[in-house]
Design a protein around this motif. Sequence first.
Motif, PDB file in Angstrom:
ATOM      1  N   HIS A   1      13.047   1.041   1.640  1.00  0.00           N
ATOM      2  CA  HIS A   1      11.696   1.230   2.161  1.00  0.00           C
ATOM      3  C   HIS A   1      11.493   2.511   2.960  1.00  0.00           C
ATOM      4  CE1 HIS A   1      10.680  -2.385   0.387  1.00  0.00           C
ATOM      5  NE2 HIS A   1      10.062  -3.022   1.364  1.00  0.00           N
ATOM      6  N   HIS A   2      12.577   3.220   3.262  1.00  0.00           N
ATOM      7  CA  HIS A   2      12.360   4.454   4.041  1.00  0.00           C
ATOM      8  C   HIS A   2      11.914   5.614   3.159  1.00  0.00           C
ATOM      9  CE1 HIS A   2      16.629   4.846   2.866  1.00  0.00           C
ATOM     10  NE2 HIS A   2      16.379   6.135   2.842  1.00  0.00           N
ATOM     11  N   PHE A   3      11.884   5.413   1.855  1.00  0.00           N
ATOM     12  CA  PHE A   3      11.327   6.447   0.995  1.00  0.00           C
ATOM     13  C   PHE A   3       9.805   6.305   0.941  1.00  0.00           C
ATOM     14  CE2 PHE A   3      15.662   6.423  -0.742  1.00  0.00           C
ATOM     15  CZ  PHE A   3      15.924   7.787  -0.720  1.00  0.00           C
ATOM     16  N   ASN A   4       9.136   7.394   1.141  1.00  0.00           N
ATOM     17  CA  ASN A   4       7.674   7.360   1.099  1.00  0.00           C
ATOM     18  C   ASN A   4       7.171   6.801  -0.228  1.00  0.00           C
ATOM     19  OD1 ASN A   4       7.466   8.505   3.639  1.00  0.00           O
ATOM     20  ND2 ASN A   4       7.457  10.600   2.824  1.00  0.00           N
ATOM     21  N   VAL A   5       7.898   7.157  -1.284  1.00  0.00           N
ATOM     22  CA  VAL A   5       7.485   6.727  -2.608  1.00  0.00           C
ATOM     23  C   VAL A   5       7.450   5.197  -2.698  1.00  0.00           C
ATOM     24  CG1 VAL A   5       9.868   7.186  -3.349  1.00  0.00           C
ATOM     25  CG2 VAL A   5       8.116   6.765  -5.047  1.00  0.00           C
ATOM     26  N   THR A   6       8.406   4.554  -2.061  1.00  0.00           N
ATOM     27  CA  THR A   6       8.430   3.090  -2.076  1.00  0.00           C
ATOM     28  C   THR A   6       7.201   2.549  -1.350  1.00  0.00           C
ATOM     29  OG1 THR A   6      10.838   3.204  -1.945  1.00  0.00           O
ATOM     30  CG2 THR A   6       9.836   1.051  -1.574  1.00  0.00           C
ATOM     31  N   LYS A   7       6.930   3.144  -0.204  1.00  0.00           N
ATOM     32  CA  LYS A   7       5.790   2.682   0.589  1.00  0.00           C
ATOM     33  C   LYS A   7       4.468   2.843  -0.162  1.00  0.00           C
ATOM     34  CE  LYS A   7       7.186   5.008   4.276  1.00  0.00           C
ATOM     35  NZ  LYS A   7       7.159   5.589   5.612  1.00  0.00           N
ATOM     36  N   ASP A   8       4.306   3.986  -0.778  1.00  0.00           N
ATOM     37  CA  ASP A   8       3.060   4.230  -1.509  1.00  0.00           C
ATOM     38  C   ASP A   8       2.869   3.214  -2.635  1.00  0.00           C
ATOM     39  OD1 ASP A   8       2.562   6.337   0.114  1.00  0.00           O
ATOM     40  OD2 ASP A   8       3.105   7.893  -1.334  1.00  0.00           O
ATOM     41  N   ARG A   9       3.968   2.942  -3.336  1.00  0.00           N
ATOM     42  CA  ARG A   9       3.849   2.011  -4.461  1.00  0.00           C
ATOM     43  C   ARG A   9       3.601   0.590  -3.958  1.00  0.00           C
ATOM     44  NH1 ARG A   9       8.695   4.724  -8.132  1.00  0.00           N
ATOM     45  NH2 ARG A   9       7.596   6.715  -8.410  1.00  0.00           N
ATOM     46  N   LEU A  10       4.209   0.270  -2.855  1.00  0.00           N
ATOM     47  CA  LEU A  10       3.981  -1.056  -2.278  1.00  0.00           C
ATOM     48  C   LEU A  10       2.510  -1.200  -1.874  1.00  0.00           C
ATOM     49  CD1 LEU A  10       4.959  -3.784  -1.303  1.00  0.00           C
ATOM     50  CD2 LEU A  10       5.774  -2.704   0.808  1.00  0.00           C
ATOM     51  N   ASP A  11       1.979  -0.151  -1.294  1.00  0.00           N
ATOM     52  CA  ASP A  11       0.557  -0.183  -0.911  1.00  0.00           C
ATOM     53  C   ASP A  11      -0.338  -0.389  -2.129  1.00  0.00           C
ATOM     54  OD1 ASP A  11       1.201   0.162   1.716  1.00  0.00           O
ATOM     55  OD2 ASP A  11       0.787   2.319   1.758  1.00  0.00           O
ATOM     56  N   GLY A  12       0.013   0.289  -3.220  1.00  0.00           N
ATOM     57  CA  GLY A  12      -0.767   0.136  -4.449  1.00  0.00           C
ATOM     58  C   GLY A  12      -0.712  -1.294  -4.960  1.00  0.00           C
ATOM     59  N   TYR A  13       0.457  -1.878  -4.870  1.00  0.00           N
ATOM     60  CA  TYR A  13       0.664  -3.274  -5.275  1.00  0.00           C
ATOM     61  C   TYR A  13      -0.229  -4.202  -4.455  1.00  0.00           C
ATOM     62  CZ  TYR A  13       3.203  -7.772  -4.849  1.00  0.00           C
ATOM     63  OH  TYR A  13       3.550  -9.086  -4.773  1.00  0.00           O
ATOM     64  N   LYS A  14      -0.154  -4.011  -3.134  1.00  0.00           N
ATOM     65  CA  LYS A  14      -0.921  -4.892  -2.247  1.00  0.00           C
ATOM     66  C   LYS A  14      -2.425  -4.759  -2.492  1.00  0.00           C
ATOM     67  CE  LYS A  14       2.294  -5.260   1.641  1.00  0.00           C
ATOM     68  NZ  LYS A  14       2.619  -4.772   3.017  1.00  0.00           N
ATOM     69  N   ARG A  15      -2.834  -3.529  -2.623  1.00  0.00           N
ATOM     70  CA  ARG A  15      -4.259  -3.255  -2.799  1.00  0.00           C
ATOM     71  C   ARG A  15      -4.810  -3.922  -4.061  1.00  0.00           C
ATOM     72  NH1 ARG A  15      -8.679  -2.335  -0.288  1.00  0.00           N
ATOM     73  NH2 ARG A  15     -10.101  -0.804  -1.207  1.00  0.00           N
ATOM     74  N   ALA A  16      -4.024  -3.839  -5.134  1.00  0.00           N
ATOM     75  CA  ALA A  16      -4.482  -4.435  -6.394  1.00  0.00           C
ATOM     76  C   ALA A  16      -4.638  -5.940  -6.247  1.00  0.00           C
ATOM     77  CB  ALA A  16      -3.504  -4.095  -7.527  1.00  0.00           C
ATOM     78  N   LEU A  17      -3.683  -6.556  -5.559  1.00  0.00           N
ATOM     79  CA  LEU A  17      -3.786  -8.000  -5.350  1.00  0.00           C
ATOM     80  C   LEU A  17      -5.034  -8.327  -4.524  1.00  0.00           C
ATOM     81  CD1 LEU A  17      -0.104  -9.123  -4.594  1.00  0.00           C
ATOM     82  CD2 LEU A  17      -1.312  -9.117  -6.784  1.00  0.00           C
ATOM     83  N   GLU A  18      -5.200  -7.595  -3.439  1.00  0.00           N
ATOM     84  CA  GLU A  18      -6.356  -7.814  -2.563  1.00  0.00           C
ATOM     85  C   GLU A  18      -7.671  -7.693  -3.327  1.00  0.00           C
ATOM     86  OE1 GLU A  18      -4.360  -6.051   1.552  1.00  0.00           O
ATOM     87  OE2 GLU A  18      -5.837  -4.877   0.432  1.00  0.00           O
ATOM     88  N   MET A  19      -7.739  -6.656  -4.136  1.00  0.00           N
ATOM     89  CA  MET A  19      -8.963  -6.401  -4.889  1.00  0.00           C
ATOM     90  C   MET A  19      -9.339  -7.586  -5.774  1.00  0.00           C
ATOM     91  SD  MET A  19     -10.420  -3.578  -4.215  1.00  0.00           S
ATOM     92  CE  MET A  19     -11.451  -3.182  -5.628  1.00  0.00           C
ATOM     93  N   HIS A  20      -8.330  -8.358  -6.158  1.00  0.00           N
ATOM     94  CA  HIS A  20      -8.620  -9.519  -6.998  1.00  0.00           C
ATOM     95  C   HIS A  20      -8.546 -10.825  -6.222  1.00  0.00           C
ATOM     96  CE1 HIS A  20      -7.808  -6.426  -9.995  1.00  0.00           C
ATOM     97  NE2 HIS A  20      -8.556  -7.145 -10.809  1.00  0.00           N
ATOM     98  N   GLY A  21      -8.533 -10.680  -4.910  1.00  0.00           N
ATOM     99  CA  GLY A  21      -8.553 -11.875  -4.069  1.00  0.00           C
ATOM    100  C   GLY A  21      -7.284 -12.701  -4.129  1.00  0.00           C
TER     101      GLY A  21
END
Lengths: 333, 333
Positions: free
Chosen positions: B192-212
């Motif tokens: 998780h200390h790689f920025n790339v991991t964090k960015d992708r995790l954020d994308g994952y979370k956002r997609a889930l949120e967007m679909h409730g």
Amino acid sequence: MQVTIKDVAKLAKVAPSTVSRVIADSPKISDATKEKVYKAMKDLSYQPNAIARSLANKSTKTLGLILPSTDENLFNNPFFIQAMKGISVYTQKKDYYIMYTHSNNEENALNIMKNYIHSKWVDGIILLTASENDKCIDYLKEVNHPFVVIGRPENAQNTLWVDNDNFQAMYSVVNHLIKKGHTDISFIGGPHHFNVTKDRLDGYKRALEMHGIVIDERMILEAKDFSEPCGYEAMQDLLALKIPTAVVTTDDLIAFGALRAIKELTDKKISVVGFNNTPLADYQTPPLSSVDINAEKLGYYAAKLLVNKLENVENILNHYIVETKLIERESTK
Amino acid sequence: MQVTIKDVAKLAKVAPSTVSRVIADSPKISDATKEKVYKAMKDLSYQPNAIARSLANKSTKTLGLILPSTDENLFNNPFFIQAMKGISVYTQKKDYYIMYTHSNNEENALNIMKNYIHSKWVDGIILLTASENDKCIDYLKEVNHPFVVIGRPENAQNTLWVDNDNFQAMYSVVNHLIKKGHTDISFIGGPHHFNVTKDRLDGYKRALEMHGIVIDERMILEAKDFSEPCGYEAMQDLLALKIPTAVVTTDDLIAFGALRAIKELTDKKISVVGFNNTPLADYQTPPLSSVDINAEKLGYYAAKLLVNKLENVENILNHYIVETKLIERESTK
DNA sequence: CTGAAAGCGCTTACAG
DNA sequence: CTGAAAGCGCTTACAG
């Protein structure tokens, strides 16, 4: 601003030439003076300018590398990056530097090399592959520029090189298979203009001969490229002709393709062996037996031979042989 | 012997400074003189000495690269060699050179970099990875030495960088899976200390949120390393807890491990997606869907941004975003 | 448009 | 043991 040798000299109250001698650790300089100069260097955090040094010394302490770029193997096989790492490990120890460029074809490679040499960027060249009638080797010999080859070149005398004993490596693989009871052993090699393919083919043939097994030329196939699809294709051709009990290949990717063809096209159990022990060999189904060629060590010793030559350290031999090792997995059990 | 600018001058009956101007293609020189000089250069097959030039110009036209070496990913993932190729392709066009060194750890990397800079070997540095609190970036900023980062750095303003849109890339993968009917989607990321991991995790979370879809933190796992065994382990932990219908990962090797764990530990069909579209993704069972990040292009644009800066060509933006593409295969069908 | 001269930051015979 | 001077092969203000 840039701190120069003059600044150090001024602070240490000596001449620039004295500072230069201290840097070179000349034995002629008294310890007292050395101390003074070291202190001044530290106080100013002086770092010698490598470019100026190179110009005065007529030596850059830099080695040049040319990487193929069309070669699909470049991305699929960690050979290059491993060899590059071995080179880097040695050069770091010896305070040498490395330059690299990718080339599209042999002519391009030759031009890059000429540029490296004539512009005086590099003291020596490391060739990562050797093919028949290698133009780069011919040129380097012609202009008498220091170089080393990974892979045994054609006229090996007077040339520095490192390699596996490819004959022996394949010989012992085939020998091992024969001892396990195989007699119908096929050979799928990469393109035949690579010396490495020829050496391994010779090892294959020799092992069969030693056991009185007649060589069937139809069982010797050439994959057009070091790639999975070419391995698949060669295996397909082979199966259309005859079903062996074992297949030796000269490359993991070729072996991966062979495994797939076997799975898809026959129910027979056929042993398969690859070369290079790439990380994914272990994750094939079945896991692939493969010969580890120790690419990092090849790079390391290539750099060592070349640096020795550049520093006028005599090389006991003009080559190194790096050991190989069959990593046996399910595919040959 | 070495042919110098003086020899050319003598033969062409002009001053050395004139020859120098012809080489630099100065507009002040008459065509007649240029011709004379060109002829003399050709007759002597003169090649400028790059070292002397560098010293006078205070510029080597060389970029420095530092490669990680402990990173297992170095050998398993063609990312580095592909990025290096992209860099080479651009630098060749612009007559720049590249130096590289492998480093064992961050401190070592920092020292190598300092040496590159202080010895004046390189005009600019290309960093191939960016991590949190990156010491190399801090140092480069401190001494104000030109550099570019592959991967978005923490304080991106005033810094040149290239990257994929990792947020978007993962967002659209997850979005795609949701559209296919998945709701139980797990995430296995690299450290998780790689920025790339964090960015992708954020994308994952956002997609889930967007679909409730409620985010279940237990479904978010961290593989200790970008490796097959670590992917296997993470998947194993996950299966012990809950069986999702799909798993997105941030790396093909992790995905390979996940696939193996699924095959061995459950009968359920679970979709899996990797990242980097490594050559062997296609040869998994089932073939693995994976996001192609276009590493060669990342390298190419990194070199471009940096060279522009060195040549005082204004960069319209201080970064490039390189597109990604989901390559869909059996593993998500 | 071209040349003579100084300079880039080092090294190394040559003197002493 | 140390310094003054010339040189490595280029570039570039400065003059003309």
